[in-house]
Write a protein that holds these residues in place. Structure first.
Motif, PDB file in Angstrom:
ATOM      1  N   ARG A 179     -15.022   0.478   2.089  1.00 56.17           N
ATOM      2  CA  ARG A 179     -14.150   1.378   2.821  1.00 56.17           C
ATOM      3  C   ARG A 179     -13.013   1.820   1.910  1.00 56.17           C
ATOM      4  O   ARG A 179     -12.664   1.138   0.950  1.00 56.17           O
ATOM      5  N   PRO A 180     -12.414   2.965   2.213  1.00 51.86           N
ATOM      6  CA  PRO A 180     -11.292   3.432   1.393  1.00 51.86           C
ATOM      7  C   PRO A 180     -10.036   2.636   1.700  1.00 51.86           C
ATOM      8  O   PRO A 180      -9.979   1.888   2.675  1.00 51.86           O
ATOM      9  N   GLY A 181      -9.023   2.814   0.879  1.00 53.00           N
ATOM     10  CA  GLY A 181      -7.745   2.168   1.158  1.00 53.00           C
ATOM     11  C   GLY A 181      -7.597   0.783   0.576  1.00 53.00           C
ATOM     12  O   GLY A 181      -6.683   0.043   0.955  1.00 53.00           O
ATOM     13  N   VAL A 182      -8.481   0.407  -0.347  1.00 57.42           N
ATOM     14  CA  VAL A 182      -8.353  -0.877  -1.035  1.00 57.42           C
ATOM     15  C   VAL A 182      -7.750  -0.609  -2.406  1.00 57.42           C
ATOM     16  O   VAL A 182      -8.355   0.082  -3.228  1.00 57.42           O
ATOM     17  N   TYR A 183      -6.567  -1.136  -2.651  1.00 55.93           N
ATOM     18  CA  TYR A 183      -5.835  -0.832  -3.879  1.00 55.93           C
ATOM     19  C   TYR A 183      -5.631  -2.062  -4.753  1.00 55.93           C
ATOM     20  O   TYR A 183      -5.407  -3.171  -4.260  1.00 55.93           O
ATOM     21  N   HIS A 184      -5.708  -1.840  -6.058  1.00 53.90           N
ATOM     22  CA  HIS A 184      -5.310  -2.829  -7.050  1.00 53.90           C
ATOM     23  C   HIS A 184      -3.892  -2.439  -7.492  1.00 53.90           C
ATOM     24  O   HIS A 184      -3.645  -1.276  -7.822  1.00 53.90           O
ATOM     25  N   ILE A 185      -2.976  -3.390  -7.541  1.00 58.86           N
ATOM     26  CA  ILE A 185      -1.629  -3.046  -7.984  1.00 58.86           C
ATOM     27  C   ILE A 185      -1.149  -4.023  -9.049  1.00 58.86           C
ATOM     28  O   ILE A 185      -1.630  -5.152  -9.153  1.00 58.86           O
TER      29      ILE A 185
ATOM     30  N   VAL B 218       2.151   0.231 -10.427  1.00 55.86           N
ATOM     31  CA  VAL B 218       0.912   0.996 -10.500  1.00 55.86           C
ATOM     32  C   VAL B 218       0.006   0.573  -9.350  1.00 55.86           C
ATOM     33  O   VAL B 218      -0.172  -0.623  -9.105  1.00 55.86           O
ATOM     34  N   ALA B 219      -0.562   1.533  -8.648  1.00 57.06           N
ATOM     35  CA  ALA B 219      -1.534   1.260  -7.591  1.00 57.06           C
ATOM     36  C   ALA B 219      -2.738   2.169  -7.811  1.00 57.06           C
ATOM     37  O   ALA B 219      -2.580   3.382  -7.994  1.00 57.06           O
ATOM     38  N   VAL B 220      -3.943   1.594  -7.791  1.00 58.44           N
ATOM     39  CA  VAL B 220      -5.176   2.350  -8.044  1.00 58.44           C
ATOM     40  C   VAL B 220      -6.177   2.055  -6.934  1.00 58.44           C
ATOM     41  O   VAL B 220      -6.463   0.886  -6.645  1.00 58.44           O
TER      42      VAL B 220
ATOM     43  N   ALA C 180      -8.324  -7.463 -10.907  1.00 64.40           N
ATOM     44  CA  ALA C 180      -7.235  -6.502 -11.001  1.00 64.40           C
ATOM     45  C   ALA C 180      -7.346  -5.694 -12.285  1.00 64.40           C
ATOM     46  O   ALA C 180      -6.397  -5.048 -12.697  1.00 64.40           O
ATOM     47  N   PHE C 181      -8.529  -5.753 -12.912  1.00 65.74           N
ATOM     48  CA  PHE C 181      -8.709  -5.039 -14.173  1.00 65.74           C
ATOM     49  C   PHE C 181      -8.448  -3.556 -14.022  1.00 65.74           C
ATOM     50  O   PHE C 181      -8.043  -2.882 -14.968  1.00 65.74           O
ATOM     51  N   LEU C 182      -8.655  -3.006 -12.827  1.00 70.72           N
ATOM     52  CA  LEU C 182      -8.487  -1.578 -12.610  1.00 70.72           C
ATOM     53  C   LEU C 182      -7.029  -1.180 -12.811  1.00 70.72           C
ATOM     54  O   LEU C 182      -6.728  -0.169 -13.442  1.00 70.72           O
ATOM     55  N   ALA C 183      -6.107  -1.983 -12.263  1.00 66.71           N
ATOM     56  CA  ALA C 183      -4.684  -1.702 -12.452  1.00 66.71           C
ATOM     57  C   ALA C 183      -4.303  -1.814 -13.923  1.00 66.71           C
ATOM     58  O   ALA C 183      -3.556  -0.987 -14.452  1.00 66.71           O
ATOM     59  N   GLU C 184      -4.832  -2.826 -14.587  1.00 65.70           N
ATOM     60  CA  GLU C 184      -4.527  -3.014 -16.009  1.00 65.70           C
ATOM     61  C   GLU C 184      -5.025  -1.824 -16.833  1.00 65.70           C
ATOM     62  O   GLU C 184      -4.360  -1.377 -17.772  1.00 65.70           O
ATOM     63  N   ARG C 185      -6.200  -1.336 -16.476  1.00 70.16           N
ATOM     64  CA  ARG C 185      -6.765  -0.192 -17.203  1.00 70.16           C
ATOM     65  C   ARG C 185      -5.867   1.027 -17.073  1.00 70.16           C
ATOM     66  O   ARG C 185      -5.606   1.730 -18.056  1.00 70.16           O
TER      67      ARG C 185
END
Length: 359
Positions: free
Chosen positions: A84-90, A111-113, A184-189
């Motif tokens: 589902r949408p609305g899941v964020y990595h920060i 940062v939020a992705v 949380a690699f997405l936020a780090e990227r």
């Protein structure tokens, strides 16, 4: 250290015994820890008939060597079982702290992705203090308006129960902090992406003030189309998410893809042996960068691996294993749990290595 009973499988052949004797002799008398290449030359000189592969395996079993091996980086991360949408990595990124005076006291940015669209949000803030983060997250929530879950790496603010309760009560979403950093690699990227873009524009403008550029960078990025779909990042919402997902994953039934996001272990032992690198009960060491629950190792996470070694000294036991779909569902990734750290399947094959025999 508790001694283990030697079994038939643990016994080594005469050639390896001779190699080990020479290896230890060089350490004790000359103070030299021989490399694989040096041992291979010795094996050829003495006609021991040991291959490079056997010598590498021998070295990995030596406590003074195995601990100092460096864990390879993970190439494929496991997918999150969220559709589902609305899941964020920060995460918080420190940037040009010495220029805080030119940026209203801000020493970095939040940062939020978003997990699937990679929709990006960033806001300058003065630090990781509770009020600073709360203000930044409040602005993020007010602008986004459709947040279900937040994932972040462990830090003093995220692990504060009162801090997370305040957010849950006010906005109705959950915040989960992670036992280790891989999810949380997405936020780090995207921290790297934003720092690069800020540095480029500052070089062009020949100035130190960066806070005015964050919003423009994010806005431009969110207007870009998501590769392989007809959607711009900012246009995806809960109403069109299923259609977007079908384009992203190239399937008319994206739900079925997520229903099969994991597999194994299998009843057939031979399958398990061929598919998984580690068996249940195997004794392993854990890469320092993946060790969040071991307080003795947590203090050494940011030290040089050449000094402290790439792996901790604590021996763990493989307690569970599974195949998880990679983030884009193009392959399966081996993940393991360690009995001493609980049942969660957090660890990748390259974050583990067989424990040396003498540990």
């Amino acid at each position: 250290m508790k001694k283990t009973t030697t079994t038939v499988e643990d016994k080594v052949d005469p050639a390896t015994e001779k190699l080990e004797k020479y290896f230890r002799q060089k350490m004790d008398k000359d103070g030299v820890v021989l490399t694989a290449g040096q041992l291979f030359q010795y094996s050829k000189l003495k006609k021991l008939g040991l291959s490079k592969q056997k010598i590498y395996a021998f070295l990995q079993r030596q406590s003074v060597v195995g601990q100092f091996l460096q864990a390879r980086k993970t190439k494929e991360y496991q997918s999150m079982s969220v559709i589902r949408p609305g899941v964020y990595h920060i995460d918080f990124a420190e940037f040009r702290k010495e220029w805080a005076g030119s940026n209203k006291g801000c020493t970095g940015f939040l940062v939020a992705v978003e997990n699937f669209t990679n929709k990006l949000f960033a806001l300058p803030c003065r630090g990781k203090g509770t009020e600073q983060w709360l203000n930044a997250i409040t602005a993020f929530v007010e602008k986004t308006r459709d947040i279900r879950t937040i994932f972040s790496d462990r830090d003093t603010v995220a692990t504060s129960l009162s801090f997370r309760d305040r957010l849950r009560e006010k906005y109705g979403f959950a915040w989960y902090f992670l036992k280790k950093g891989h999810k949380a690699f997405l936020a780090e990227r995207y921290i790297g992406f934003l720092k690069t873009k800020l540095s480029q524009i500052l070089e062009h403008k020949k100035q130190k003030r960066w806070i005015e550029f964050l919003a423009a960078i994010c806005s431009e990025y969110n207007q870009s189309k998501i590769e392989g779909t007809s959607y711009r990042r900012q246009a995806v919402n809960r109403h069109n998410f299923s259609h977007f997902l079908s384009q992203l994953l190239k399937t008319s039934e994206p739900e079925l893809t997520f229903n099969s996001f994991k597999a194994g272990p299998f009843q057939n032992r031979e399958w398990n042996r061929r598919i998984f690198k580690y068996d249940l009960g195997d004794r392993v060491l854990l890469a320092r960068r993946a060790t969040w629950d071991d307080q003795s190792e947590k203090q050494k996470i940011f030290t040089k691996t050449s000094v402290e070694g790439g792996y901790g000294k604590r021996v763990f036991t493989v307690g569970g294993r599974q195949l998880r779909a990679s983030k884009m569902h193009k392959s399966y990734v081996q993940v393991y749990s360690l009995s001493e750290l609980g049942p969660s399947l957090h660890f990748y094959s390259n974050e583990l290595k067989p424990a040396p025999l003498h540990f």
